[in-house]
Write an enzyme that holds these catalytic residues in place. Structure first.
Site, mmCIF file in Angstrom:
data_model
loop_
_atom_site.group_PDB
_atom_site.id
_atom_site.type_symbol
_atom_site.label_atom_id
_atom_site.label_comp_id
_atom_site.label_asym_id
_atom_site.label_seq_id
_atom_site.Cartn_x
_atom_site.Cartn_y
_atom_site.Cartn_z
ATOM 1 N N HIS A 27 -10.166 -12.947 -75.615
ATOM 2 C CA HIS A 27 -9.506 -12.515 -74.375
ATOM 3 C C HIS A 27 -9.876 -13.496 -73.267
ATOM 4 O O HIS A 27 -10.761 -13.240 -72.443
ATOM 5 C CB HIS A 27 -9.943 -11.089 -74.017
ATOM 6 C CG HIS A 27 -9.025 -10.411 -73.037
ATOM 7 N ND1 HIS A 27 -7.707 -10.120 -73.336
ATOM 8 C CD2 HIS A 27 -9.234 -9.980 -71.757
ATOM 9 C CE1 HIS A 27 -7.136 -9.533 -72.296
ATOM 10 N NE2 HIS A 27 -8.037 -9.447 -71.328
ATOM 11 N N ASP B 82 -8.268 -11.919 -80.040
ATOM 12 C CA ASP B 82 -8.475 -11.028 -78.895
ATOM 13 C C ASP B 82 -8.798 -9.622 -79.389
ATOM 14 O O ASP B 82 -7.989 -8.988 -80.059
ATOM 15 C CB ASP B 82 -7.212 -11.013 -78.026
ATOM 16 C CG ASP B 82 -7.430 -10.389 -76.653
ATOM 17 O OD1 ASP B 82 -8.354 -9.574 -76.511
ATOM 18 O OD2 ASP B 82 -6.673 -10.724 -75.732
ATOM 19 N N SER C 119 -3.790 -10.851 -68.541
ATOM 20 C CA SER C 119 -4.136 -9.484 -68.910
ATOM 21 C C SER C 119 -3.368 -8.475 -68.043
ATOM 22 O O SER C 119 -2.148 -8.465 -68.035
ATOM 23 C CB SER C 119 -5.655 -9.296 -68.811
ATOM 24 O OG SER C 119 -6.080 -8.138 -69.472
#
Length: 230
Positions: free
Chosen positions: A203, A171, A119
């Site tokens: 995610h 996601d 991320s």
């Protein structure tokens, strides 16, 4: 601003390469290390030392200014806003300092060091590999994106550094389309960038994703060794 605790996975053999793994927003180096161990067990890649630094505790705008372990601030979690240049420039100094320490302590050249992350950590890895510390062995991103007007696209260099990207197809926090667009923009710069869609994944990181990443890391480092011996 300074880094928090750094967790290190050492191998029994002589260290011939290093990987810096940057966690996502709100996490810690220990947190992402525990996550990886849950997925794949006590991993050990021959001759490779892993570093898991922790981001500074700073006010984070998307969380109403509350303190959080994040690598840099964002005006919003969307690619359509400008990057927060001030906090990116500050953290770049910390990461460059870490790389300098690794080079000295492990006696490693830049082209034996890989940087990547999950991320937000992946976004910082892109800035590190293609802006702040050109010459690294490789970079990787897991569920990451760059802003549309990212400085990486405007000020990037070292486009011969290979890139490994993965993104979950479900996601909702960082949509797959953001990752795809980032990949397309980086490919236009001439970067050898792989992009892998992880099926039925939100995610998060998945076991086969990490195992494929480890294989890729060993592959590019092996190629670097072969180049050095020629």
């Amino acid at each position: 601003m300074s880094l928090g605790p750094i967790h290190v996975i050492r191998q029994k053999n002589i260290c011939s390469a290093a990987v810096i793994f940057l966690h996502g927003s709100g996490d810690t180096g220990q947190g992402v290390l525990d996550w990886l161990k849950f997925l794949v067990g006590d991993f050990a890649l021959p001759h490779i030392k892993f570093y898991f630094p922790t981001a500074p505790l700073i006010p984070y705008t998307p969380s109403n200014g509350e303190l959080s372990n994040v690598w840099f601030d964002r005006y919003d979690i969307t690619p359509e806003v400008p990057e927060h240049e001030e906090s990116l420039n500050v953290i770049s100094q910390e990461i460059q300092g870490l790389i300098k320490t690794i080079r000295k302590d492990d006696n490693l050249p830049l082209h034996k060091i890989v940087v990547g992350g999950f991320s937000m950590g992946g976004a910082l890895a892109l800035h590190t590999a293609y802006r702040f510390s050109p010459g690294l062995a490789g970079a990787f991103t897991l569920s990451s994106f760059l802003n549309t007007d990212s400085a990486v696209y405007k000020q990037g260099q070292a486009f011969d550094t290979p890139l490994f990207m993965c993104h979950g197809d479900r996601d909702t926090m960082v949509p797959l389309s953001w990752g795809h667009k980032t990949h397309e923009n980086l490919k236009k710069l001439g970067i050898d960038a792989e992009f892998h869609v992880i099926k039925n994944t939100m995610h998060e990181m998945k076991k086969h994703e990490i195992l494929n990443l480890f294989q890729w890391i060993q592959k590019i480092l092996s190629e670097k060794r072969q180049t050095d011996s020629q």
